[in-house]
Each structure stands twice: as C-alpha cells, then as structure tokens.
Design a protein around this motif. Structure first.
Motif, PDB file in Angstrom:
ATOM      1  N   ALA A  28     -14.336  -9.477  13.160  1.00 32.29           N
ATOM      2  CA  ALA A  28     -14.227  -9.824  11.740  1.00 32.29           C
ATOM      3  C   ALA A  28     -15.456  -9.359  10.971  1.00 32.29           C
ATOM      4  O   ALA A  28     -15.339  -8.847   9.845  1.00 32.29           O
ATOM      5  CB  ALA A  28     -14.043 -11.334  11.586  1.00 32.29           C
ATOM      6  N   ALA A  31     -15.173  -5.503  10.697  1.00 32.05           N
ATOM      7  CA  ALA A  31     -14.079  -5.108   9.808  1.00 32.05           C
ATOM      8  C   ALA A  31     -14.382  -5.488   8.367  1.00 32.05           C
ATOM      9  O   ALA A  31     -14.126  -4.706   7.437  1.00 32.05           O
ATOM     10  CB  ALA A  31     -12.783  -5.766  10.271  1.00 32.05           C
ATOM     11  N   TYR A  32     -14.927  -6.679   8.158  1.00 30.26           N
ATOM     12  CA  TYR A  32     -15.231  -7.117   6.801  1.00 30.26           C
ATOM     13  C   TYR A  32     -16.271  -6.204   6.157  1.00 30.26           C
ATOM     14  O   TYR A  32     -16.171  -5.856   4.978  1.00 30.26           O
ATOM     15  CB  TYR A  32     -15.739  -8.556   6.814  1.00 30.26           C
ATOM     16  CG  TYR A  32     -16.175  -9.041   5.452  1.00 30.26           C
ATOM     17  CD1 TYR A  32     -15.241  -9.448   4.498  1.00 30.26           C
ATOM     18  CD2 TYR A  32     -17.522  -9.056   5.102  1.00 30.26           C
ATOM     19  CE1 TYR A  32     -15.638  -9.873   3.242  1.00 30.26           C
ATOM     20  CE2 TYR A  32     -17.932  -9.479   3.847  1.00 30.26           C
ATOM     21  CZ  TYR A  32     -16.984  -9.887   2.927  1.00 30.26           C
ATOM     22  OH  TYR A  32     -17.371 -10.288   1.679  1.00 30.26           O
ATOM     23  N   TYR A 273      -9.113   1.478   5.488  1.00 30.80           N
ATOM     24  CA  TYR A 273      -9.776   0.350   6.158  1.00 30.80           C
ATOM     25  C   TYR A 273      -8.990  -0.945   5.967  1.00 30.80           C
ATOM     26  O   TYR A 273      -8.841  -1.744   6.899  1.00 30.80           O
ATOM     27  CB  TYR A 273     -11.198   0.178   5.635  1.00 30.80           C
ATOM     28  CG  TYR A 273     -12.174   1.186   6.181  1.00 30.80           C
ATOM     29  CD1 TYR A 273     -12.424   1.266   7.542  1.00 30.80           C
ATOM     30  CD2 TYR A 273     -12.845   2.060   5.335  1.00 30.80           C
ATOM     31  CE1 TYR A 273     -13.311   2.192   8.054  1.00 30.80           C
ATOM     32  CE2 TYR A 273     -13.739   3.000   5.837  1.00 30.80           C
ATOM     33  CZ  TYR A 273     -13.969   3.059   7.190  1.00 30.80           C
ATOM     34  OH  TYR A 273     -14.846   3.984   7.696  1.00 30.80           O
ATOM     35  N   ASN A 274      -8.499  -1.148   4.755  1.00 29.10           N
ATOM     36  CA  ASN A 274      -7.793  -2.398   4.465  1.00 29.10           C
ATOM     37  C   ASN A 274      -6.498  -2.504   5.257  1.00 29.10           C
ATOM     38  O   ASN A 274      -6.144  -3.576   5.767  1.00 29.10           O
ATOM     39  CB  ASN A 274      -7.507  -2.488   2.963  1.00 29.10           C
ATOM     40  CG  ASN A 274      -7.301  -3.916   2.495  1.00 29.10           C
ATOM     41  OD1 ASN A 274      -7.806  -4.854   3.090  1.00 29.10           O
ATOM     42  ND2 ASN A 274      -6.540  -4.092   1.440  1.00 29.10           N
ATOM     43  N   PHE A 277      -7.507  -2.697   9.365  1.00 27.91           N
ATOM     44  CA  PHE A 277      -8.061  -3.952   9.877  1.00 27.91           C
ATOM     45  C   PHE A 277      -7.292  -5.184   9.398  1.00 27.91           C
ATOM     46  O   PHE A 277      -7.216  -6.171  10.117  1.00 27.91           O
ATOM     47  CB  PHE A 277      -9.528  -4.086   9.456  1.00 27.91           C
ATOM     48  CG  PHE A 277     -10.423  -3.052  10.074  1.00 27.91           C
ATOM     49  CD1 PHE A 277     -10.530  -2.941  11.443  1.00 27.91           C
ATOM     50  CD2 PHE A 277     -11.155  -2.194   9.275  1.00 27.91           C
ATOM     51  CE1 PHE A 277     -11.361  -1.998  12.017  1.00 27.91           C
ATOM     52  CE2 PHE A 277     -11.990  -1.238   9.843  1.00 27.91           C
ATOM     53  CZ  PHE A 277     -12.092  -1.135  11.216  1.00 27.91           C
ATOM     54  N   VAL A 279      -8.111  -7.529   7.387  1.00 25.05           N
ATOM     55  CA  VAL A 279      -9.077  -8.591   7.681  1.00 25.05           C
ATOM     56  C   VAL A 279      -8.556  -9.956   7.241  1.00 25.05           C
ATOM     57  O   VAL A 279      -8.602 -10.933   8.002  1.00 25.05           O
ATOM     58  CB  VAL A 279     -10.424  -8.288   6.986  1.00 25.05           C
ATOM     59  CG1 VAL A 279     -11.427  -9.394   7.276  1.00 25.05           C
ATOM     60  CG2 VAL A 279     -10.951  -6.947   7.439  1.00 25.05           C
ATOM     61  N   LYS A 280      -8.078 -10.030   6.026  1.00 20.11           N
ATOM     62  CA  LYS A 280      -7.659 -11.320   5.486  1.00 20.11           C
ATOM     63  C   LYS A 280      -6.477 -11.893   6.265  1.00 20.11           C
ATOM     64  O   LYS A 280      -6.506 -13.044   6.722  1.00 20.11           O
ATOM     65  CB  LYS A 280      -7.294 -11.170   4.007  1.00 20.11           C
ATOM     66  CG  LYS A 280      -6.878 -12.472   3.337  1.00 20.11           C
ATOM     67  CD  LYS A 280      -6.644 -12.257   1.852  1.00 20.11           C
ATOM     68  CE  LYS A 280      -6.222 -13.541   1.156  1.00 20.11           C
ATOM     69  NZ  LYS A 280      -6.048 -13.347  -0.300  1.00 20.11           N
ATOM     70  N   THR A 282      -5.305 -11.070   9.250  1.00 22.30           N
ATOM     71  CA  THR A 282      -5.622 -11.326  10.665  1.00 22.30           C
ATOM     72  C   THR A 282      -6.454 -12.587  10.814  1.00 22.30           C
ATOM     73  O   THR A 282      -6.216 -13.406  11.721  1.00 22.30           O
ATOM     74  CB  THR A 282      -6.380 -10.125  11.253  1.00 22.30           C
ATOM     75  OG1 THR A 282      -5.619  -8.936  11.054  1.00 22.30           O
ATOM     76  CG2 THR A 282      -6.609 -10.329  12.745  1.00 22.30           C
ATOM     77  N   THR A 283      -7.442 -12.774   9.942  1.00 27.96           N
ATOM     78  CA  THR A 283      -8.299 -13.956  10.024  1.00 27.96           C
ATOM     79  C   THR A 283      -7.501 -15.236   9.803  1.00 27.96           C
ATOM     80  O   THR A 283      -7.683 -16.234  10.516  1.00 27.96           O
ATOM     81  CB  THR A 283      -9.432 -13.861   8.992  1.00 27.96           C
ATOM     82  OG1 THR A 283     -10.158 -12.657   9.184  1.00 27.96           O
ATOM     83  CG2 THR A 283     -10.375 -15.047   9.115  1.00 27.96           C
TER      84      THR A 283
END
Length: 352
Positions: A28, A31-32, A273-274, A277, A279-280, A282-283
């Motif tokens: 995270a 990726a962030y 990238y967005n 990953f 990120v949001k 997946t987290t």
C-alpha cells in the motif's frame, strides 16, 4: 466438550492477519506513493496548461449565442459557422495568394456592418472557447443564468475524452488559421477601421447635439477641450482585432503543440498506476477482510469455546466468566475501531 478446529482458529487467523497486514502495508505504501506522485504531476500539468491557455483579452456579451442552455460550448453549430462566415468575407484574398486566382470583377466588398459584426462575433467566440468546457473557467464567466452551469462543467474530471474534445476544437482553429490567415487579418484590419469610423460618427453626432442644446454659445477652445476630454477617447477605444485574433490562434497552437501532449502523458501515467494498483478499492477490501476474520475467525471461536466449556453452569464462577468476556471484548474492540477508522479514511481518499 472440545473442538480442535475452534481452538486452532483464533491463533491461525491472528497469524494470517499479521502476515497479510505486513505484506499489504508495504504494498500500500509503494502503490500509494506511485499513484500520488502521478496525481501530483497531473495537477502540475493542469496548472501549467491553465496558465498558458487562459486568454489575455476577453469579450463577453449579455446574450452569448455560443453557449447552450446547459452551459456547454455550441461549437459544431454556432462556433464553426461564425468562423466560416468570417473567413468567407475576404476568402478571395487567400485564393489569390495560394492559387493565383484573381478576384472576380463581380466580387462584392463586405459592408462595414458585416465586418464589424463578424469581428465581434469572432472575439466573443474565442473568449467562449477558452473559458468553457473542455477548457478552464477560473471564474471569468459571469453570465446570468449560465455562470454556475459553465463553472460546474469546467470543474469536471479531466480525462481522455476531454483531451479529445480540446484536440478537435484547436485542430479546427489551427487549420482555419493556416488556410485563411490573410483573409482573417484583412477582416480584423477593416474591422478596426470601420469600428473607429462608426465610433467617430456616433461621438460626433452626440457632441454636436450637446453643443446645440446649450443655451449660450460655447467658445471654440472650450468645445475642443470637451471633445478631446470626453468624446475623442471613445473614438480611440477600439479593440485591436488583429492582435486579438493572432493571440487567440497562437493560444490554439500552443494548446495543440504543448498542452495536449503534456496532459495526455500525465493522464495516461496516472490512469496506468491507478488502474494497475487500485489502491483505494484494494485497501477497502483488505480492511473489510481483516474485520470479518477478526469477528468470525477470532472473536466468535473464543466466545463459542467459552460457552462450550461452560455448558454446565457453575454459578460460583459466573462473575469470573463475565470478567473474561469483558476483557475479550474490550481488547478486541480497539482493533475493530482502528479498522473502521482506516476504512472511513481510505474511503474519503480521492485520486480522481
């Protein structure tokens, strides 16, 4: 009663949760940082693009025919038509320059009213193009009933569709300039001349009317002073259409040459990238999974085991059993609260 599965579940899930949390924390953070760096570069590109494409001079009218009721640019109908009309007034000059075609003896010279109207329409069109969607606004549009709509549209997310719309508009502008710059510059020159003549006529009539309405004859020197101070400045207050048109077409060239490639590259990098990953999303899924396993894989088995052990209730140990539950829930609750807190924080993140 004993249950080997229930006995093993809490330790198993706590171990697995620890491994997942450690791995995901590293993922995270990496990726962030990547997504956030791409977002910052996109924001910088947008800021730079906005600064180089905001027009230097603008013209607004109360009834802007180039804006639709929903605040969008009426480009395909009104915009292109205004450009075509302006070009056609002196198009024979471009034909003569490029193809050696002499003007027809029957070629009609545009009248001053046509020329002035065409120049003002082009000035208003260029202003509208560069201050409405798909471009930026910066709160420069103030038209009753349309300002909020224009501002709302301009604040929409910048994506590839918006880039393509910008490309379509500036591409047409640059093509028009490359094929018809002589006729447009002639139109602008005549527009300045005719507008100044019109202003001179109007101001002269107003001045003469004022002089006639005076009760006493005004000395010649006083008349000259009033003319130079109050009326002559109005005659000279004429838009330099040549400079205006050239600057707007230069803006269109800069947008096509510099702005669009920069924005396209920044948006592509950010989207890569967005989307890679996520990120949001997946987290949020990992936090939900950890909370689920904390409740059903750790907390519930411990409660169930304790209930199984206490099937034959020993009332003398009831207070101790209640204390056990109190310790269990009070120590598990902070973890659940922290997971819920992180869930809400991550949900508010905006990478768009």
């Amino acid at each position: 009663m004993s249950s080997p599965i229930l006995e093993a579940l809490p330790a198993l899930h706590v171990t697995v949760i620890g491994v997942i949390a450690a791995f995901f924390s590293a993922f995270a953070i990496y990726a962030y940082q990547k997504v956030n760096d791409a977002k910052e570069k996109l924001d910088e590109a947008l800021h730079h693009s906005m600064s180089v494409s905001i027009p230097n001079s603008m013209m607004f009218s109360g009834n802007n025919v180039f804006l639709s009721q929903d605040g969008t640019l009426n480009w395909d109908d009104r915009g292109k038509e205004a450009l075509r009309r302006a070009v056609m007034l002196y198009s024979y000059l471009d034909y003569e320059e490029k193809y050696g075609v002499p003007p027809s003896p029957y070629q009609r010279e545009p009248n001053p009213e046509e020329v002035i109207a065409a120049c003002n329409d082009l000035f208003s069109l260029f202003t509208t193009i560069f201050t409405t969607y798909p471009f930026w606004n910066n709160n420069v549009v103030h038209i009753m009933g349309q300002t909020d709509k224009v501002t709302q549209l301009c604040s929409k997310e910048f994506d590839t569709n918006r880039i393509h719309e910008m490309q379509r508009i500036v591409g047409y502008l640059n093509w028009t300039w490359s094929t018809s710059n002589r006729s447009l510059m002639t139109l602008a020159s005549r527009g300045i001349e005719f507008t100044r003549q019109k202003q001179l006529k109007e101001q002269t009539e107003m001045f003469e009317e004022q002089v006639l309405n005076m009760q006493h004859q005004m000395p010649k020197s006083e008349q000259e002073r009033i003319w130079k101070q109050f009326y002559l400045p109005q005659v000279d207050r004429v838009s330099d259409f040549q400079e205006v048109f050239a600057s707007y077409f230069e803006k269109a060239h800069v947008v096509e040459r510099d702005v669009i490639p920069l924005l396209s590259s920044s948006i592509s990098s950010f989207n890569t990238y967005n989307e890679t990953f996520r990120v949001k999303e997946t987290t949020l899924k990992v936090i939900t999974l950890i909370m689920f396993n904390m409740v059903f894989g750790v907390l519930l088995p411990l409660v169930t085991l304790n209930l199984l052990v206490g099937v034959n209730v020993d009332w003398s140990n009831l207070w101790f059993s209640a204390f056990e539950y109190f310790v269990l829930f009070s120590t598990i609750f902070p973890y659940l609260w922290a997971c819920n807190f992180l869930f809400k924080k991550v949900k508010k993140l905006n990478f768009a």
